[in-house]
Design a protein around this motif. Structure first.
Motif, PDB file in Angstrom:
ATOM      1  N   THR A  59       0.965  -1.243   0.039  1.00  0.00           N
ATOM      2  CA  THR A  59       0.053   0.044  -0.134  1.00  0.00           C
ATOM      3  C   THR A  59       0.764   1.292  -0.041  1.00  0.00           C
ATOM      4  OG1 THR A  59       0.022   0.183   2.377  1.00  0.00           O
ATOM      5  CG2 THR A  59      -1.793  -1.234   1.290  1.00  0.00           C
ATOM      6  N   ARG A 114      -6.253  -1.405  -1.839  1.00  0.00           N
ATOM      7  CA  ARG A 114      -5.280  -0.498  -1.789  1.00  0.00           C
ATOM      8  C   ARG A 114      -6.078   0.399  -2.766  1.00  0.00           C
ATOM      9  NH1 ARG A 114       0.086  -2.137  -4.566  1.00  0.00           N
ATOM     10  NH2 ARG A 114      -0.607  -1.864  -6.744  1.00  0.00           N
ATOM     11  N   ASP A 115      -5.514   1.611  -2.473  1.00  0.00           N
ATOM     12  CA  ASP A 115      -5.835   2.769  -3.503  1.00  0.00           C
ATOM     13  C   ASP A 115      -5.563   2.264  -5.012  1.00  0.00           C
ATOM     14  OD1 ASP A 115      -6.686   5.139  -4.680  1.00  0.00           O
ATOM     15  OD2 ASP A 115      -5.362   6.333  -3.774  1.00  0.00           O
ATOM     16  N   SER A 118      -2.553   4.080  -6.888  1.00  0.00           N
ATOM     17  CA  SER A 118      -1.156   3.645  -6.392  1.00  0.00           C
ATOM     18  C   SER A 118      -0.546   3.003  -7.286  1.00  0.00           C
ATOM     19  CB  SER A 118      -0.955   3.335  -5.035  1.00  0.00           C
ATOM     20  OG  SER A 118      -1.602   2.155  -4.849  1.00  0.00           O
TER      21      SER A 118
END
Length: 121
Positions: A59, A114-115, A118
């Motif tokens: 992350t 996670r985003d 990214s």
């Protein structure tokens, strides 16, 4: 019977020793199986820690530079991290698999998110 006839005979002593030998062999076998079980639990625990660490590292912004091999507690582990889109366009699904060096089957697998913006591993 005289006073000299009150002890064990040679046959009785040999039988007692044979019983002890059989019991000792069983105890040694059980102890060996227990040690193998504890080693397996230890290895799975370490693999879980490696997977948890990698899931957190995935992350981070520098996730693209994560090594494929990790050494933890004196053992080498192959770590595979894959990211793919999820149903939510803002999140990417991450799967981390940890395999002992030289083995073919993962010992631990974790999944997380996670985003999606990214960097992919």
């Amino acid at each position: 019977m005289t006073e000299h006839d009150t002890g064990f005979t040679l046959i009785e002593a040999l039988v007692a020793m044979a019983v002890l030998a059989v019991a000792s062999a069983g105890l040694i076998r059980a102890t060996s199986a227990h040690i193998d079980l504890i080693r397996g639990v230890e290895a799975r625990t370490i693999a879980g820690w490696v997977a948890e660490n990698r899931l957190v590292e995935a992350t981070l912004p520098a996730a693209a530079t994560l090594p494929a091999t990790v050494t933890m507690l004196g053992r080498a582990w192959q770590v595979t991290t894959t990211a793919k889109p999820s149903d939510d366009p803002d999140l990417a699904a991450i799967t981390v698999s940890v395999t002992p060096q030289g083995a073919t089957q993962p010992m631990a697998t974790l999944r997380g998110f996670r985003d999606a913006r990214s960097i992919a591993p």
